[in-house]
Design an enzyme around this catalytic site. Structure first.
Site, PDB file in Angstrom:
ATOM      1  CG  HIS A  44      -1.908  -0.991   1.396  1.00 18.30           C
ATOM      2  ND1 HIS A  44      -1.925  -1.908   2.417  1.00 18.30           N
ATOM      3  CD2 HIS A  44      -2.993  -1.260   0.641  1.00 18.30           C
ATOM      4  CE1 HIS A  44      -2.978  -2.680   2.301  1.00 18.30           C
ATOM      5  NE2 HIS A  44      -3.645  -2.327   1.220  1.00 18.30           N
ATOM      6  N   GLY A 154      -3.120  -2.052  -6.678  1.00 12.45           N
ATOM      7  CA  GLY A 154      -2.028  -3.030  -6.709  1.00 12.45           C
ATOM      8  C   GLY A 154      -2.363  -4.205  -7.617  1.00 12.45           C
ATOM      9  CG  MET A 191       4.275  -7.418   1.237  1.00 13.49           C
ATOM     10  SD  MET A 191       5.018  -5.858   1.656  1.00 13.49           S
ATOM     11  CE  MET A 191       6.723  -6.377   1.774  1.00 13.49           C
ATOM     12  CB  SER A 192      -2.014 -10.064   1.652  1.00 15.55           C
ATOM     13  OG  SER A 192      -3.346 -10.198   2.109  1.00 15.55           O
ATOM     14  CB  SER A 193      -4.521  -6.362   4.989  1.00 18.40           C
ATOM     15  OG  SER A 193      -4.149  -5.185   4.303  1.00 18.40           O
ATOM     16  NE  ARG A 194      -9.218 -11.258   3.671  1.00 22.31           N
ATOM     17  CZ  ARG A 194      -9.788 -10.488   2.733  1.00 22.31           C
ATOM     18  NH1 ARG A 194      -9.110 -10.157   1.653  1.00 22.31           N
ATOM     19  NH2 ARG A 194     -11.019 -10.030   2.887  1.00 22.31           N
TER      20      ARG A 194
END
Ligand code: PAF
Length: 288
Positions: A44, A154, A191-194
């Site tokens: 992000h 993204g 990369m991932s918020s999860r």
């Protein structure tokens, strides 16, 4: 004198957001918007950096959008980390963080949604009914509220980028879309918020996603052209992983998202896998 980074102004009222953005446009400032659901990671931040480089005013939007979650999905537990998010972009000149409430975005009497088909139908669309309609609805609302000249997304959500592009073209939304590369951890995990949901053990298992994509690219470089054979090899990487449940592994045309029989440079490998209950997606172009 160039402006220095400082804490962004937080706006939660959509009308105030629109008024601020109108002032910027009247001052001939180019507005970049970075739509997010918060829980910011370096991926992000790279979108925000790009907007800050290319635009006069950057608006980061943070809103966990209920309409894109299915009834049994993780809306309630989705990480909400506003202070950490603001700290993650503190070195950048983000002028506004737009953080509306759910009732401001979806008043009780709201009755309109964006209906999506085409690129919204297969893969994520088939596994998460209503998801892309929710995404298109909130993205269109954000575009209407901010009226940015540019919006940054993204590549990690590959299908989402196609759905948003289709919507922008179909509904004549005057915004330029910039799609930025997926950022990965040193070991390859996208990369991932999860990723925050993954235990140390689950995170190890999750590496199979990027390993499957690396395998696909390696095989393609080595001359593999049979999509069915490559798909079987990718799927095999998950058979010995306890707790891994594959939603799909697909080798698709980059625009139509239809499965291909013969691999080419532009073929995109798409994956969605549940790892110990956490649903992860990833993708890569074969001719990277
Ligand atoms: O990619 C996301 O984080 C979300 O789908 C988006 C685009 C912010 C819409 O809620």
């Amino acid at each position: 004198m160039p402006k220095q980074p400082s804490r962004p102004t937080i706006i939660s009222d959509p009308h105030a957001m629109t008024a601020w953005a109108e002032q910027q446009r009247n001052a001939s400032r180019r507005i970049g918007v970075v739509p997010t659901m918060g829980a910011l990671h370096a991926g992000h931040v790279s979108l925000v950096e790009r907007s800050c480089q290319e635009c006069d005013a950057t608006v980061l939007t943070i809103f966990v959008n209920p309409t894109q979650f299915g009834p049994h999905e993780d809306f309630q537990k989705y990480p909400r980390t506003l202070e950490a998010d603001l700290a993650a972009i503190a070195h950048l000149l983000v002028e506004v963080a737009f953080c509306p409430t759910t009732s401001a975005m979806y008043p009780p009497d709201h009755a309109t949604r964006v209906e999506v088909a085409g690129p919204a139908m297969p893969w994520e669309g088939a596994h998460r009914p209503g998801h892309f309609s929710g995404v298109a609805t909130i993205v269109l609302k954000l575009f209407e509220i901010v009226r940015p000249q540019v919006a940054y997304f993204g590549q990690k959500d590959y299908q989402q980028t196609l759905v948003v592009r289709r919507m922008v073209e179909d509904l004549n939304v005057p915004v330029e879309l910039v799609i930025c590369p997926t950022l990965r951890e040193a070991d390859g995990l996208a990369m991932s918020s999860r990723n925050a949901y993954l235990s140390t053990e689950s995170r190890q298992k999750a590496l199979r996603l990027s390993q499957a994509l690396n395998l696909a690219q390696e095989r393609f470089r080595a001359g593999a052209r049979d999509a069915a054979k490559l798909r079987a090899e990718m799927l095999a990487l998950f058979t010995d992983v306890p707790g891994a449940q594959v939603d799909y592994v697909a080798l698709v045309d980059p625009t139509s998202l239809a499965e291909v029989a013969d691999l080419s440079e532009t073929t995109v490998a798409l994956l969605a896998v549940r790892v110990d209950g956490t649903r992860l997606i990833d993708n890569a172009r074969l001719g990277a």
